[in-house]
Design an enzyme around this catalytic site. Structure first.
Site, short mmCIF file in Angstrom:
data_model
loop_
_atom_site.label_atom_id
_atom_site.label_comp_id
_atom_site.label_asym_id
_atom_site.label_seq_id
_atom_site.Cartn_x
_atom_site.Cartn_y
_atom_site.Cartn_z
N LYS A 23 17.35 -12.98 -3.22
CA LYS A 23 18.80 -12.92 -3.02
C LYS A 23 19.41 -14.33 -3.05
CE LYS A 23 20.43 -10.00 -0.04
NZ LYS A 23 20.66 -9.36 1.25
N ARG A 93 21.84 -12.75 6.48
CA ARG A 93 21.04 -11.69 5.84
C ARG A 93 19.67 -12.21 5.43
NH1 ARG A 93 24.81 -7.83 3.18
NH2 ARG A 93 26.85 -8.78 3.28
N GLY A 102 16.69 -2.99 2.59
CA GLY A 102 16.91 -2.30 3.86
C GLY A 102 15.79 -2.43 4.87
N MET A 104 14.55 -5.30 6.27
CA MET A 104 14.71 -6.33 7.31
C MET A 104 16.14 -6.29 7.84
SD MET A 104 12.45 -9.41 5.85
CE MET A 104 12.97 -9.31 4.18
N ARG A 337 20.85 -8.35 -8.44
CA ARG A 337 19.39 -8.41 -8.57
C ARG A 337 18.98 -7.39 -9.62
NH1 ARG A 337 18.37 -5.76 -2.63
NH2 ARG A 337 19.70 -3.99 -2.98
N HIS A 453 20.24 4.97 1.57
CA HIS A 453 18.86 4.60 1.86
C HIS A 453 17.87 5.61 1.29
CE1 HIS A 453 15.23 4.71 4.43
NE2 HIS A 453 15.29 3.42 4.25
N SER A 770 -21.77 3.87 -18.76
CA SER A 770 -20.46 4.20 -18.20
C SER A 770 -20.54 3.90 -16.71
CB SER A 770 -20.16 5.68 -18.45
OG SER A 770 -18.93 6.00 -17.87
N CYS A 838 -15.81 5.26 -15.74
CA CYS A 838 -15.31 6.63 -15.57
C CYS A 838 -15.07 6.98 -14.11
CB CYS A 838 -16.22 7.64 -16.24
SG CYS A 838 -17.84 7.71 -15.48
N TYR A 858 -13.95 0.69 -22.93
CA TYR A 858 -12.95 1.73 -22.64
C TYR A 858 -12.83 2.01 -21.15
CZ TYR A 858 -16.84 5.05 -22.02
OH TYR A 858 -17.96 5.68 -21.57
C1 PEP Z 1 -18.65 7.94 -10.20
O1 PEP Z 1 -19.56 7.92 -9.38
O2 PEP Z 1 -17.86 7.01 -10.37
C2 PEP Z 1 -18.44 9.13 -11.02
C3 PEP Z 1 -17.53 9.16 -11.98
O3 PEP Z 1 -19.17 10.23 -10.68
P1 PEP Z 1 -18.75 11.26 -9.55
O4 PEP Z 1 -17.42 10.86 -9.04
O5 PEP Z 1 -18.75 12.58 -10.19
O6 PEP Z 1 -19.87 11.05 -8.58
#
Ligand code: PEP
Ligand code: MG
Length: 885
Positions: A23, A93, A102, A104, A337, A453, A770, A838, A858
């Site tokens: 601000k 302020r 809002g 503080m 802002r 708010h 993975s 994953c 990936y």
């Molecule tokens: C993991 O362990 O990250 C995974 C993807 O397998 P799960 O969550 O099925 O154990």
């Protein structure tokens, strides 16, 4: 070296944001570009941090610098603080580096006392106005600085209204306010044992201290936690000459956005109140007028405002949120802002600004917070559904939600912890309600406008919200809402559509979102810049198809256990587990085989030839059997019932015996993953056969497939070596049966520290890695996720023992180090080794930045997070890093 504690607005600029807060920096920038900003000065964040160190008092140097800056301000305005002829009033302020709207505290009208109020009355020729200002000041100062609860003062005002038989504040006269002020002062004496401070310098110092302290109030802490703002930044304080929007019908105050913060449409969007002070708009006490009406009421002011708004947007190259006040026909800007916006608006504005030639694509990609994209993918009400619409309010934050009505924030939190879905219904919300808003599916208020708010907070959180729904009468005592004949009690079900403002009785059917052209465009730009490929975690064709539509480039994790859990398959799976002999088990597996084959075929077809990583069975077998305690209860009941069928009884006993045999003290570290596959080879053999048969059928039908067979929970290379051999044998068998040479690869999940540490050895047997960071986090920290999240993890995060929940944001220092090590060691053995992630982290922004930096190929995440991952991956490639974010 003495440091600068105070900087006047005309010396401030945007590049001093760390010192002046957002601000203060903006006020400086606006002042210097000649815009009509009331003069003032900023007390820096550095002064705030020094104040914390000095333990609860301003240093003498700080006081001196404030006094000097004040003298300059007095000179500039021709008024003096404490003068009864020309009283200067100021606002005090907060203004942190990151906007925390809002959260503080603020004190307005500072400088008023028993003498200066007379001067103000004379100067404005408006006694009523002067006493109204004074009572507001006492109220605010008492609340913020002295810590006296608001209701003590509200009661007095109500008492006076009762005596004078009036119903609104505006009807109270100067003598009424004088009466109120006397009583207010008594309350202050009772509560604090001191008289209300009359010395304006004392008022000023104390207000500055209170604003510094408000950095640490509960709502500010919660806000910072949600938005990941560090706790050690402190806030700047802006002291600014007051201008008054409540000097009559030619005065007013408002808030406007240069584009719609809800849809992103390029049109001035906002609201104002005639004859009001700023807090009246934000607090939602009166429902304001839309900004377009200002055109008729004050055409010149509107014209000037429009010009300035355009100029500000051009200057900052982004949509602005501007607060303004009109004092007797003269326009002042109080702040500008970058405006908070919904995800829809963020995407539209970023893309539009590129098309208008204001910013480039890279800037546009960095402007949109990937986490926000979740909002766009929110479900909405099925347009064919029959809706029982009972009222309509302002569509303050889009999306639809259903839940049980609840009237206070604490209860909203409690009920949601009990697993209930709630809609928070309030006349208006205040920052104290933030935990209730977090816990609810959506918010409905009967008062307040699009910048109240509730609206601002809900938009920031991506929750549906309807404001200013005046048709609804809320009775907080009886805990009911009423619209005409319809009366709903707390706990009854209600739905809201924050995109249309419709309030609907009961639960409504929701459907999946459609993606706007702008959204698709932004994601296509993201694809041009990102290096990481994006896959999805899907274990059925519908999820796979959804993910493909969102831009997934393959399945990174297909968990096969969910297929085993399907209700109609459970008896088959159980007979496989309970089999007494190898033959019996084989027979049960042969019956599961065609079902598994169809599962895989469906996913291959949905992914249209893109790679699909299928993970062989992971969880321990007892997970497919009934719970031991429930079985015991059932069995006891059967034993106590005289005419129980003996055969049923025996079956139950056998089942219990098996469950007991399979029981483990710590299943997470027990007989699961590849350990299961090695001890019961026939299970994996069936799954692998199903994969190849499915692939063959797809090829037969003219399609293409790219199956990747993934072995879970490998900790030693020999585990993978053995299983790989068996997989290859099945491949040969299927080939001889079907004549199809299926192209396939075999890889493993890296989800144990030992696997990461010996990744060079494991890579010799793996075509891909993975990283299963869910298990890798559990095993690296030695936490079982369910126990940790249920018991101590929240405390750890609250107490800052851990910076974040490591199951949500990847612990880069520990788990991340293992990931990097795994990638590097693996590639030492096999330079072309494909690597991905994953675990759930694959769909979390900061973890994606990390994956980019670690050189993974990936990330794989749930279908609805695929767009987020595409954008985050582009931001990573454009140089956003974990530290920077
Ligand atoms: C993991 O362990 O990250 C995974 C993807 O397998 P799960 O969550 O099925 O154990
Ligand atoms: Mg796992």
């Amino acid at each position: 070296m003495s440091q600068v504690n105070v900087i006047p607005f005309h010396k401030g600029s945007m590049d001093m944001k760390d010192l002046l807060g957002g601000k203060g920096a903006n006020l400086g920038e606006m002042t210097r570009s000649g815009l009509p900003v009331p003069p003032g000065f900023t007390i820096t964040t550095r002064a705030c941090l020094e104040y914390y160190k000095a333990e609860e008092n301003l240093t003498s140097q700080q006081k001196q610098e404030i006094a000097t800056a004040l003298t300059a301000l007095e000179k500039e305005t021709g008024k003096q603080l404490g003068s009864s002829d020309q009283p200067l009033l100021v606002s005090v302020r907060s203004g942190a580096v990151f906007s925390m709207p809002g959260m503080m505290d603020t004190v307005l009208n500072l400088g008023l006392n028993d003498q200066t109020v007379l001067g103000l009355a004379r100067l404005t020729d408006n006694e009523r106005f002067a006493y109204d200002c004074y009572r507001r000041f006492i109220q605010m100062f008492s609340d913020v600085v002295l810590g006296i609860p608001h209701y003590r003062f509200e009661r007095i005002i109500d008492e006076r209204k009762g005596q004078t038989q009036t119903s609104s504040d505006t009807e109270l006269t100067a003598p009424d306010w004088q009466w109120v002020i006397d009583r207010f002062k008594k309350v202050v004496r009772e509560e604090t044992g001191e008289v209300f401070p009359q010395d304006p310098m004392e008022q000023l110092y104390r207000a500055v201290i209170a604003v510094f302290d408000s950095w640490n109030n509960q709502r500010a802490r919660i806000y910072r936690k949600i938005h990941k703002i560090p706790d050690d930044l402190g806030t700047a304080v802006n002291v600014q000459a007051m201008v008054f929007g409540n000097l009559g019908e030619n005065s007013g105050t408002g808030v406007a956005f240069t584009r719609s913060p809800s849809t992103g449409e390029k049109t001035l969007y906002g609201e104002y109140l005639i004859n009001a002070q700023g807090e009246d708009v934000v607090a939602g006490i009166r429902t304001p007028e839309p900004i377009s009406s200002l055109k008729n009421e004050m055409p010149e002011v509107f014209e000037q405002f429009q010009r300035i708004a355009r100029k500000l947007e051009d200057h900052y190259q982004d949509m602005q949120d501007i607060e303004f006040t009109v004092e007797r026909g003269k326009l002042y800007l109080l702040q500008t802002r970058s405006g908070k916006r919904t995800a829809h608006a963020a995407v539209k504005i970023a893309v539009d600004l590129v098309q208008e030639g204001v910013i480039d694509r890279k800037t546009a990609l960095k402007r949109v917070d990937p986490e926000q994209l979740d909002q766009i993918l929110h479900r909405r009400i099925d347009p064919d559904a029959h809706l029982n619409v009972i009222a309509k309010g302002l569509p303050a934050s889009p999306g639809a939600a259903s839940g049980q009505i609840v009237f206070d924030a604490d209860k909203a939190e409690r009920w949601s912890q009990e697993g209930k879905k709630v809609i928070l219904v309030r006349p208006e919300t205040t920052p104290e309600d933030i935990h209730g808003i977090i816990s609810s599916q959506g918010v409905l208020t009967s008062r307040g406008g699009m910048t109240s708010h509730a609206a601002v907070v809900a938009r920031g959180m991506g929750k549906p919200c309807i404001c200013g729904c005046e048709e609804i009468a809320i009775d907080l005592k009886k805990k009911t809402i009423q619209v005409n004949e319809v009366v709903l009690q707390e706990g009854e079900e209600l739905s809201i559509d924050g995109g249309t403002g419709e309030v609907i009785k009961g639960i409504v059917p929701l459907i999946d979102p459609e993606l706007s052209d702008e959204f698709q465009k932004l994601l296509r730009w993201a694809d041009e810049y990102r290096r990481l490929s994006i896959r999805t975690n899907a274990d059925n064709p519908a999820d796979a198809a959804k993910a493909l539509q969102f831009g997934a480039e393959g399945v990174g994790l297909c968990r096969t256990e969910h297929m085993f859990m399907e209700t109609e398959r459970i008896p088959l799976v159980r007979s496989m587990i309970l089999a007494e002999t190898q033959e019996q088990r084989e027979e049960a597996l042969q019956r599961l085989l065609p079902l598994q084959k169809e599962d895989f075929k469906g996913i291959f077809e949905a992914m249209k030839g893109l790679p699909v990583t299928i993970r062989l069975l992971d969880p321990p077998l007892h997970e497919f059997l009934p719970n031991m305690e429930e079985l015991l209860i059932d069995l006891t009941r059967m034993q106590m019932t005289p005419d129980t069928d003996p055969q049923a009884l025996q079956e139950k006993e056998t089942l219990l015996k098996k469950v007991r045999t399979l029981h483990e003290f710590n299943p997470m570290l027990g007989h699961r993953g590849c350990r299961l596959g090695l001890i019961h080879p026939e299970i994996y053999a069936m799954q692998v056969e199903a994969i190849f048969l499915a692939a063959a059928e797809v090829l037969e039908a003219g399609g293409t497939v790219e199956p990747e067979i993934m072995v879970p929970l490998v900790g030693h290379v020999n585990e993978l070596k053995e299983l790989r051999k068996r997989i290859e044998e099945v491949a040969k068998q299927v080939k001889s049966k079907t004549k199809y040479q299926i192209p396939y690869t075999v890889g493993t999940m890296i989800e144990l520290p030992r696997a990461a540490l010996t990744a060079d050895e494991i890579a010799a047997e793996a075509d891909f890695f993975s990283f299963g960071t869910n298990d890798l986090t559990q095993t690296t920290f030695g936490y079982s996720r369910d126990d940790a999240e249920g018991k101590f993890l929240h405390h750890y995060v609250d107490q800052k023992i851990l910076p974040d929940n490591p199951f949500i944001t990847l612990d880069t220092a520990g788990v991340g180090k293992l990931v990097s090590m795994g990638v590097n060691l693996g590639r030492q053995t096999k330079p072309a080794l494909k690597t991905g992630i994953c675990g759930e982290h694959g769909g979390e922004k900061e973890s994606i930045f990390f994956c980019h930096q670690s050189g993974l190929d990936y990330v794989s995440c749930s279908p609805f997070r695929v767009p987020l991952a595409r954008l985050a991956a582009a931001q990573a490639a454009l140089g956003k890093s974990v530290e920077e974010d």
